[in-house]
Motif scaffolding. Structure first.
Motif, PDB file in Angstrom:
ATOM      1  N   LEU A 246       0.964  -1.100   0.021  1.00  0.00           N
ATOM      2  CA  LEU A 246       0.072   0.102   0.012  1.00  0.00           C
ATOM      3  C   LEU A 246       0.754   1.276   0.159  1.00  0.00           C
ATOM      4  O   LEU A 246       0.475   2.053  -0.756  1.00  0.00           O
ATOM      5  N   SER A 247       1.991   1.217   0.722  1.00  0.00           N
ATOM      6  CA  SER A 247       2.801   2.174   0.759  1.00  0.00           C
ATOM      7  C   SER A 247       3.569   2.740  -0.497  1.00  0.00           C
ATOM      8  O   SER A 247       3.469   3.878  -0.803  1.00  0.00           O
ATOM      9  N   TRP A 248       3.804   1.672  -1.074  1.00  0.00           N
ATOM     10  CA  TRP A 248       4.554   1.882  -2.374  1.00  0.00           C
ATOM     11  C   TRP A 248       3.571   2.326  -3.586  1.00  0.00           C
ATOM     12  O   TRP A 248       3.804   3.216  -4.367  1.00  0.00           O
ATOM     13  N   ARG A 249       2.186   1.827  -3.413  1.00  0.00           N
ATOM     14  CA  ARG A 249       1.239   2.033  -4.661  1.00  0.00           C
ATOM     15  C   ARG A 249       0.833   3.567  -4.263  1.00  0.00           C
ATOM     16  O   ARG A 249       0.800   4.233  -5.229  1.00  0.00           O
ATOM     17  N   MET A 250       0.880   3.939  -2.775  1.00  0.00           N
ATOM     18  CA  MET A 250       0.684   5.535  -2.801  1.00  0.00           C
ATOM     19  C   MET A 250       1.622   6.473  -2.976  1.00  0.00           C
ATOM     20  O   MET A 250       1.403   7.581  -3.647  1.00  0.00           O
ATOM     21  N   ALA A 251       3.093   5.993  -2.894  1.00  0.00           N
ATOM     22  CA  ALA A 251       4.224   6.814  -3.318  1.00  0.00           C
ATOM     23  C   ALA A 251       4.230   6.733  -4.757  1.00  0.00           C
ATOM     24  O   ALA A 251       4.218   8.015  -5.413  1.00  0.00           O
ATOM     25  N   LEU A 252       3.709   5.720  -5.835  1.00  0.00           N
ATOM     26  CA  LEU A 252       3.443   5.990  -6.872  1.00  0.00           C
ATOM     27  C   LEU A 252       2.370   6.714  -7.370  1.00  0.00           C
ATOM     28  O   LEU A 252       2.733   7.813  -8.281  1.00  0.00           O
ATOM     29  N   ALA A 253       1.340   6.830  -6.865  1.00  0.00           N
ATOM     30  CA  ALA A 253       0.197   7.560  -7.052  1.00  0.00           C
ATOM     31  C   ALA A 253       0.586   9.104  -6.859  1.00  0.00           C
ATOM     32  O   ALA A 253       0.115   9.917  -7.541  1.00  0.00           O
ATOM     33  N   LYS A 254       1.060   9.387  -5.670  1.00  0.00           N
ATOM     34  CA  LYS A 254       1.416  10.911  -5.449  1.00  0.00           C
ATOM     35  C   LYS A 254       2.260  11.318  -6.594  1.00  0.00           C
ATOM     36  O   LYS A 254       2.459  12.330  -7.170  1.00  0.00           O
ATOM     37  N   ASP A 255       3.358  10.437  -7.054  1.00  0.00           N
ATOM     38  CA  ASP A 255       4.323  11.001  -8.010  1.00  0.00           C
ATOM     39  C   ASP A 255       3.578  11.240  -9.348  1.00  0.00           C
ATOM     40  O   ASP A 255       3.834  12.178  -9.964  1.00  0.00           O
ATOM     41  N   MET A 256       2.735  10.359  -9.739  1.00  0.00           N
ATOM     42  CA  MET A 256       2.071  10.509 -10.811  1.00  0.00           C
ATOM     43  C   MET A 256       1.129  11.696 -10.850  1.00  0.00           C
ATOM     44  O   MET A 256       0.862  12.424 -11.760  1.00  0.00           O
ATOM     45  N   LEU A 257       0.358  11.902  -9.535  1.00  0.00           N
ATOM     46  CA  LEU A 257      -0.455  13.058  -9.537  1.00  0.00           C
ATOM     47  C   LEU A 257       0.251  14.232  -9.676  1.00  0.00           C
ATOM     48  O   LEU A 257       0.044  15.355 -10.364  1.00  0.00           O
ATOM     49  N   ARG A 258       1.542  14.398  -8.939  1.00  0.00           N
ATOM     50  CA  ARG A 258       2.368  15.638  -8.948  1.00  0.00           C
ATOM     51  C   ARG A 258       2.709  15.720 -10.567  1.00  0.00           C
ATOM     52  O   ARG A 258       2.813  17.030 -11.087  1.00  0.00           O
ATOM     53  N   ARG A 259       3.251  14.699 -11.255  1.00  0.00           N
ATOM     54  CA  ARG A 259       3.548  14.901 -12.809  1.00  0.00           C
ATOM     55  C   ARG A 259       2.225  14.865 -13.491  1.00  0.00           C
ATOM     56  O   ARG A 259       2.524  15.223 -14.818  1.00  0.00           O
ATOM     57  N   LYS A 260       1.143  14.915 -13.174  1.00  0.00           N
ATOM     58  CA  LYS A 260      -0.010  14.819 -13.848  1.00  0.00           C
ATOM     59  C   LYS A 260       0.261  13.783 -14.937  1.00  0.00           C
ATOM     60  O   LYS A 260      -0.253  14.072 -16.286  1.00  0.00           O
TER      61      LYS A 260
END
Length: 307
Positions: A246-260
């Motif tokens: 879950l932690s890794w998935r959320m880290a990936l999601a935050k990165d994708m959201l920041r980069r749109k």
């Protein structure tokens, strides 16, 4: 197969907001206070004594590299007492582009390059979780050469400077993290990756984070029973397998959201959620704000947790 360590370091987007060359002569001492951010030092010549955050002194020698993930209080001083000549050990003099500590005219007994790191990603706990409180690498001249290259690049005005600097800093972090000095005495990702059973399971989670992994499947990848895998994973990494995923998935999601990098539905699918609404609920619970707010240009949010 994806390398989790390289993947995490790349996501951190490191930068070098500050660096300087310094030297010491005679009896000298530097008492400093940091803001809890990471900094590094490499001894170019001579030796020094370093105490960080109230810990026992570390003796530093030529070509030693030190990385402090979170520095608050530190003292750096001459490692060998010189005859008392009445000079103030806290004296600071500017000599060209070098800061001199101690005797401004004597022969230096130490030269050092120091720098402070910043990360574009708010998930700095990603790297803190990988490191001991002080990473001390000895006998790796390539780290010294890397630091010198980074300093030269930071002071230059060459084309693509920011991209080159970020790649050099990524390489510096990876070299430091994979060195023997990184140690495996504390639970974390490095310890998990070094485990011959857990390593393959962790790499598969990074290879395919969208898969609906079960404990049984991960245990099979580790060639362990379900109960042994669960206990071993928690002991070696400091968290349960599904908590890590879950932690890794959320880290990936935050990165994708920041980069749109994709719409909400696409991001949800790439991190293992069947719908944007399910992803939004999970993200909001983990991070503390909805993904739409996190992605807003004016929104600044620090990471909640990370592997």
């Amino acid at each position: 197969m994806i390398d989790p360590l390289a993947e995490i370091v790349s996501m951190l987007q490191p930068s070098l907001p500050f660096s300087k060359a310094a030297s010491g002569s005679g009896n000298w001492r530097v008492d400093g206070a940091g803001d809890g951010g990471p900094f590094f030092a490499v001894i170019l010549e001579g030796s020094a004594r370093l105490a960080i955050n109230g810990q026992p002194d570390a003796e530093l020698e030529e070509n030693d590299f030190v990385l402090i993930p979170a520095a608050y209080r530190f003292t750096m001083s001459s490692s060998v007492e010189s005859p008392d000549d009445g000079d103030d050990p806290l004296r600071v003099t500017k000599l060209g582009d070098e800061t001199r500590h101690g005797d401004p005219v004597g022969m230096p007994n130490m030269r050092v390059l120091i720098g402070r790191l910043d990360f574009g990603s708010p998930d700095t706990s990603l790297v803190f979780a990988l490191l001991p409180s002080m990473l001390h690498v000895r006998g790796q001249a390539r780290l010294t050469a890397l630091v010198q290259m980074i300093r030269e690049e930071a002071q230059s005005e060459r084309p693509a400077k920011e991209i080159v600097l970020e790649r050099q800093l990524q390489l510096l972090l990876i070299e430091a993290l994979r060195s023997d000095a990184a140690g495996l005495e504390t639970p974390g990702l490095l310890r998990g990756l070094a485990d011959p059973h857990l390593g393959p399971a962790i790499r598969q989670m990074h290879e395919n984070p969208a898969k609906a992994w079960t404990i049984e499947e991960l245990a099979s990848a580790a060639i362990l029973s379900r109960s042994v895998f669960f206990d071993r994973f928690q002991k070696q990494t400091g968290m349960a397998p599904m908590e890590y995923l879950l932690s890794w998935r959320m880290a990936l999601a935050k990165d994708m959201l920041r980069r749109k990098d994709g719409g909400m539905k696409e991001i949800a699918r790439r991190v293992g959620y069947g719908s944007a609404s399910a992803f939004s609920v999970a993200f909001s619970r983990f991070v503390g704000v909805a993904p739409s707010k996190y992605a807003a240009p004016t929104q600044t949010v620090s990471g909640a947790r990370a592997p």
